[in-house]
Design an enzyme around this catalytic site. Structure first.
Site, PDB file in Angstrom:
ATOM      1  N   GLU A   1       2.330   1.460  -3.424  1.00 30.76           N
ATOM      2  CA  GLU A   1       1.041   2.143  -4.328  1.00 30.76           C
ATOM      3  C   GLU A   1       0.995   3.881  -3.904  1.00 30.76           C
ATOM      4  O   GLU A   1       0.619   4.354  -4.962  1.00 30.76           O
ATOM      5  CB  GLU A   1      -0.300   1.453  -3.766  1.00 30.76           C
ATOM      6  CG  GLU A   1      -1.442   1.702  -4.556  1.00 30.76           C
ATOM      7  CD  GLU A   1      -2.450   0.905  -4.406  1.00 30.76           C
ATOM      8  OE1 GLU A   1      -2.639  -0.397  -4.291  1.00 30.76           O
ATOM      9  OE2 GLU A   1      -3.719   1.470  -4.005  1.00 30.76           O
TER      10      GLU A   1
ATOM     11  N   ARG B   1       0.722  -1.169   0.075  1.00 33.50           N
ATOM     12  CA  ARG B   1       0.059  -0.019  -0.036  1.00 33.50           C
ATOM     13  C   ARG B   1       0.880   1.247  -0.118  1.00 33.50           C
ATOM     14  O   ARG B   1       0.654   2.215  -0.548  1.00 33.50           O
ATOM     15  CB  ARG B   1      -1.073   0.127   1.219  1.00 33.50           C
ATOM     16  CG  ARG B   1      -1.888  -1.119   1.184  1.00 33.50           C
ATOM     17  CD  ARG B   1      -2.785  -1.332   0.034  1.00 33.50           C
ATOM     18  NE  ARG B   1      -3.796  -2.239  -0.099  1.00 33.50           N
ATOM     19  CZ  ARG B   1      -3.596  -3.488  -0.289  1.00 33.50           C
ATOM     20  NH1 ARG B   1      -2.226  -4.178  -0.550  1.00 33.50           N
ATOM     21  NH2 ARG B   1      -4.354  -4.624  -0.166  1.00 33.50           N
TER      22      ARG B   1
ATOM     23  N   SER C   1      14.480  15.413   1.984  1.00 29.70           N
ATOM     24  CA  SER C   1      15.440  14.479   2.383  1.00 29.70           C
ATOM     25  C   SER C   1      14.862  13.256   2.892  1.00 29.70           C
ATOM     26  O   SER C   1      13.869  13.208   3.934  1.00 29.70           O
ATOM     27  CB  SER C   1      16.508  15.047   3.516  1.00 29.70           C
ATOM     28  OG  SER C   1      17.403  14.066   3.800  1.00 29.70           O
TER      29      SER C   1
END
Lengths: 147, 147, 147, 147, 147, 147, 147, 147, 147, 147
Positions: free
Chosen positions: C91, C88, C114
């Site tokens: 994704e 997830r 960063s």
């Protein structure tokens, strides 16, 4: 036995004894860059160098022989490295790759910068805004020959 | 229109007019490394720089605007580059990657050499055995912070 | 011995003794996010931290030394993770990646957020429609420098 | 015609007219994160939203219809992103992936943090040592159900 | 010890003792689909379930503890499965993937069918032309939320 | 001309005219699953079906002929799909793949569930906790034959 | 315009006019191997060579300029070539790769056979059992240097 | 036991005893190229050859039997080799692949150069500018047959 | 224990005892193709067949049980096989794949040639110009069904 | 113009005119397998054959010339084919690959079955339980030669 096992023994001994690469290099009498690469299984030592390294890391005679065999090179486990420090170098190649190509060709014509007749020097540069890593890469220009 | 088309127009114009990257950089007033990377679609110019570059390569106002948009970076068509010159750099990362990692950590501790707060300088070094390409990479060391 | 073996011993001991990451973090005196990452082989501890972690997980002196060595980072076995929870996150990067890029550039200009000068905080947010996972990511903005 | 062409037209118009995502979001009346994702071809607008966006970017009625069609999602051209800003996010997943997994499971048990019932908020945090990008990710916890 | 070793012990014991998944599921009191997935290292058991499974397969207390740890999921050795039975399912996703997407969106709008709030039921359907495998997949529809 | 162009014309016309797959299927007289797959370039229509579909989407006689040619199947642009809805199906294969294999073999012995002599039915199941997507997959069992 | 387009024009003209590579090489005054590689977009011609090639293939002045630009090298569309003739060469590297490495190192020590200071000669060898393709590869040995 | 273990034993013995491939080949009575490939697990020896090799490397009778079994060929750990010496050969195929194809077809018509009815000869060529590696590859031309 | 270990024991015993697949097949009473595939871990034996094979290769009762478990199929270590003999088959699929598809569809319509209801027969065909390998593949045609 | 464009024109014309491969082959006077492969861009025709094919598909003289140029072979868009019919062939190689290797070596010794001196014959075999596709592959055995 194979070279990988010798490399792992060197690294393991380095951790347990707290050895510094810089100190190893001084004893071998070459740069820390080349000596570290050799200890990590990427370069080939001669008999005398292998003996010195062998003494530092407690290697057997047979293990020292492996240091004198040309290794199968390539030190990374994946084509695109996952380690952040090494990835930044991959990123430099990715972002600046075509730039490097253009500028070397503009200066030298068609050919390459050798990665064999090559040296590298990594130094700390003090900087009030935060120290910097300065790396000098020096490779012989090899022109494509026509035939 | 997109940035890639502007890059291709710049390259195409460079070939037909015989423009040198070094000359472009001088007019922009920055290093040839940064300016070439910018012209090749990897860096972002400000309005004034875009105007100078636009004049050199005959870019329209809209094309100049694209030079001021942050590009999607990465200049290579494949994860492992096929071009011999660029591959040698990939090989340096592959062969020396773990060496670079060890030596920077030995000197600085855990962290990385920045590829953002970074500069590169490519110069010819005369050598009787064949001239060399010398490249200085300078990146700020960024330590991992604990929290 | 290598860092991976130390990580596996830590995980194995955690399961058999029922140790909580949160409790480990409290003893170390840092966030649960950083301490867990360190125990999973992604961060570097100092001697004192290693001693505390070593005591909790019954590590030998040599194993504690490995915790003080900068590890080869990257915790996932495949470029695209198969585990549903971790996927997830992949994704989110896949679907929102260009959005994140656009919005950070709109606010800050060219540069990056960063992942080194970085912290993460994972908390439970009570919600009558089902509790939520709230994660705060904080990374220093690093501008690309011209040179 | 397809959604990709509409996305490219939106981006192209944004560059030539100098439109800000923040301004678009305000007119739509939703967060800049969701609206930007939608304009970049990752979310689905309703008729009214499509009309507002269509007006801003000069889209035809048919192009507005495409904004109302659920798109094939995924905004990145390669599984491992090459763009440095987006790569840092991939790196966070790579380095912290198992940490995130451990801590969410420690708090919630087996399940995932939803990437669908999800929101994201990107803000600038002023910091004397350099401003930071703060991102809050909020996803509903979805437990695995036994059956 | 790790979860994979426990899974391998379960499979090995199953073969040598001739245990049926259906019988295991009945003793656990849940569906054969969920229980098999759990025994194959994809789901998390509670203490009582782990004890029942542990008794059937002769697991030690520590091995039972591993059954209660959320595993790193994903049961296949390659992204595209080579086993013919499992490949047919991959082929269904490949051939029908866009169809499934279109029809779920036509019925429900933008969102997904959950693979977490999900159940599966595999049954034999007698058929004079050759018995059929009937599989019912049931997943909660999760709409994308605007924010 | 090729089948892909016909598929794209069908999709494009569907968007501009607001056609529903369900309505197309009713006119063809087959299931919405098969008809949608056919329109998306995965199945082969006969002359009469092609005529009906051609009328709905305004296809020329030559375009209708392409609907009657067996297509090169596979509807996804990448081996691991990036679209969240389709990925969930890939995840089901990844997480439950070995479970499905075990249970079909336990019931039927060695062989496969056909993806050719196959049908699929996608329906909405009302549920007070949130409606569900129910999908019935039916495939003939094909035993491996000895010879 | 780019180099690829010039290469495609050369190939297309070669087919329609029935030009032989051997004849082109004779006019350029270099080996057929180097000249063919140059015409296929892998080598860089000087102005005079480009003029000769340009005349043979009917290239414009601008197209001739592209022949003088160092190309992005690599002539194959996939990492593992699918064409049977080229694959056989890949197979030679695959099957004999470690053999070649061993024997060159046994003779020369650590280093490489240059692919830049390199020439190739392809000739037909008459053989009563079927003619043979004889290929002589000649590359300068480049030793790794210590530093 | 398997062939890989025999290969590893041969290599290990070679290092510890300092055996040369050239010497092995002389005793077997065949070229150093074929014999090295056989010892590295790529070719099949007959009983007599296996006995000679077995004596040199101290192999058991069973290990000698493995030398007589046709091995699963392919000597490289990755599709694109990382070792610089072997990569140069891959680069030759990449850069010159289409050239080789063109020239063999121009001379012989459609067909391939065999990698089975094939021999290779690697020799040192003295050169005042640096010795060269000369490699002669000889493969029977096999025409595609029409049928 | 797992199936792979049983396969390796069978292969190892075959080498040390000099057993022929043809002889094994005769004792089992089925084709050499099916029996070899089963011994190599790709097919499932019944109890009686397992006993016969077990006797030939000296397998324990538990090892014989593994022969009766449906294996995870797929016998090759890489998606594109490196072994020259097996690669030639991959090449046939690569070069003739679309031809096979066209001709089966021209004769049978949409559907596939089954790889499950399938048999293979490999025979030597004497030929004065060199003996040939003749392979007959027979697979049931399975039409796509409409629904 | 290139060969791919000619192939696409042939396929397109075949669909619009309803041409059968079998009929083309009869006019050319060779097998339907070879002729189809040639029309699909995998084989090389001579001038007379090209003229016949050109007449059938309405090809220009230049297009006919392309049919006489040796093509870059390989007919599939991905290393693992997604089309179900072609995948079944890939699966046969995957499942039976090592079996084929074992049996050919048992009969012939070390070597390969040629994919160049090769023919294929695809026929329908009537069968009351469902017609079968019978394919005969015939390839010359090529022994590895020692040297």
């Amino acid at each position: 036995m194979n070279r990988l096992e010798v490399t792992e023994k060197i690294i393991s001994t380095k951790v347990s004894k707290g050895i510094k690469w810089d100190a190893v290099a001084k004893k071998v009498g070459l740069s820390k860059e080349w000596v570290t690469a050799a200890c990590l299984g990427q370069m080939t030592l001669d008999a005398e160098q292998a003996k010195i390294v062998g003494k530092i890391f407690g290697l057997t005679v047979e293990e020292q022989k492996w240091l004198q065999v040309v290794p199968y090179k390539g030190s990374l486990p994946t084509p695109v490295p996952t380690d952040p420090l090494i990835y930044r170098w991959y990123e430099i190649v990715s972002v600046y790759g075509t730039t490097i190509k253009e500028l070397i060709h503009e200066e030298f014509g068609d050919g390459i910068m050798s990665a064999i007749d090559f040296s590298m020097d990594i130094v700390r540069e003090a900087d009030p805004k935060g120290d910097r890593v300065n790396v000098v890469l020096s490779g012989k220009f090899l022109p494509y020959k026509q035939y």
